[in-house]
Design an enzyme around this catalytic site. Structure first.
Site: not given
Length: 430
Positions: A262, A277, A349, A352, A391
């Protein structure tokens, strides 16, 4: 993508659904394009009928020896042929404009999704585990003594720039063990089929899951047109693109461990410290393909699969329902699972889990044939992280850290770590 017939039938309902997601009414623009497209198609069909009729009369005029009528009809056929070609081209252009507009409109939220503007309006529905009480100030993952030898941001920056990390030794093995643990749990206990997928895909695959056209800047494209996947949701979901499945084949439940890429466009200055991130990271993804009447139950099942990973690892978490303003583009409803990070003193988070309904299926033209008969209908698609491996590594390190810089590791990982249950302050597994 949205069903144009549903918009025609109830434009007010469609605009009300958009308003819940903070968007202005779009049905007038959509219906104007749809009307123009249909008018061009009708005009092309009328001209084609006239061309066909004239073509039949040409032979008759020739047989009668009526040269003048023969030439008139031949000219009419040529004229109508050119008109049909022009009108079909114009209809195709209108259709492309309508498709582009529909492709850029997010999915409609389910009625029970809470209204809201951003993450502050999300609603917590579950909390598991109690955050540990420390008798020292807990550090973030990259500042733990035992982690530092195995987490190298400087060398990664030399190789690739910012937002990359190079893992070594015990930390690299721990990262790998987490992915293997997740895959084995999902395949042996949760009924998912392990699937190894490419990380380079054609543009159609990105369109199919809704990553294009709206979010092109969030992903990387190669010079020859391939796209690097932002998650294996893209590849797993597109395995049924263009297919008509038998209902007996559903549900299809898949999991994959892949590299993900990403650009993190728009996140400048956000979570720059550590490996929270990154431009390149790993995820164990879950994707389900279901019938419409089972997709909501499947959403709950997938959420439990993701939660089970954290429970086995003893990591406190909470689960929230995202509000309309915080939901992803393709979702009808999303559960975010947030793991406790003591180094940041907050929940962050880690997964999801979303039900997309037929939104992606329409884009991919993925359908199934009902067992009781009837014409094929669109499948429903779901996706969720099970989990983000990096994560999860952060959470294991921060929650297990000790005052001396060592880390106590979850016992559930021992089989994948040669029996080791601790990362020493010197960075070794014991």
């Amino acid at each position: 993508m949205h069903d144009i017939r549903a918009i025609r039938d109830n434009p007010a309902q469609f605009d009300a659904a958009l308003a819940r997601r903070g968007l202005s009414p779009l049905s007038p623009k959509i219906l104007a394009l749809d009307e123009a497209r249909r008018a061009k198609i009708l005009a092309a069909e009328t001209a084609q009928a006239a061309q066909n009729a004239a073509s039949k009369e040409v032979g008759a005029a020739k047989a009668k020896g009526d040269e003048a009528e023969f030439e008139r009809l031949r000219a009419l056929v040529a004229e109508k042929k050119a008109e049909v070609a022009r009108l079909n081209e114009e209809a195709a252009a209108e259709n492309a404009r309508l498709r582009d507009l529909l492709m850029g409109i997010p999915n409609q939220a389910l009625p029970d999704v809470p209204d809201g503007a951003d993450e502050n309006d999300n609603v917590e529905i579950r909390r598991w585990g109690e955050p540990r009480e420390f008798d020292f100030t807990p550090r973030e993952h990259f500042d733990i003594a035992g982690v530092k030898p195995g987490m190298d941001f400087e060398t990664a920056a030399k190789l690739s720039g910012s937002r990359f990390v190079l893992l070594r030794g015990a930390v690299a093995r721990l990262h790998r063990a987490l992915a293997q643990f997740m895959l084995d749990l999902h395949t042996t206990e949760h009924g998912l089929t392990e699937t190894m997928t490419p990380v380079l895909v054609k543009e159609d695959a990105m369109y199919g899951t809704g990553n294009l056209p709206k979010f092109g800047e969030d992903s990387y494209q190669t010079t020859n047109g391939w796209w690097l996947i932002p998650t294996s949701e893209v590849t797993l979901t597109n395995t049924v693109a263009g297919d008509v499945l038998d209902e007996t084949q559903l549900p299809i439940r898949m999991t994959s461990h892949t590299q993900c890429f990403r650009s993190e466009a728009g996140s400048a200055g956000k979570d720059t410290a550590g490996m929270l991130r990154q431009h390149q990271f790993e995820k164990v993804e879950m994707v389900s393909i279901t019938t419409p009447d089972t997709s909501l139950a499947e959403h709950e099942r997938m959420t439990k699969c993701a939660q089970a990973v954290l429970e086995r690892l003893g990591l406190p978490y909470r689960t929230v329902v995202l509000c309309t303003g915080d939901m992803g583009f393709g979702a009808r409803k999303t559960h975010d699972i947030e793991v406790w990070l003591p180094g940041q003193n907050k929940y962050r988070e880690i997964s999801s889990v979303s039900v997309c309904g037929d939104f992606q299926a329409r884009r991919m033209n993925a359908r199934y044939r009902p067992g009781g008969g009837g014409k094929p209908d669109f499948v429903h698609t779901l996706n969720g992280s099970g989990l983000a491996v990096g994560r999860c590594l952060i959470a294991v390190l921060e929650n297990g850290q000790q005052a001396d810089g060592s880390v106590d590791l979850p016992g559930a990982l021992a089989p994948w770590l040669g029996g080791a249950k601790k990362l020493t302050a010197e960075g070794a597994l014991v």
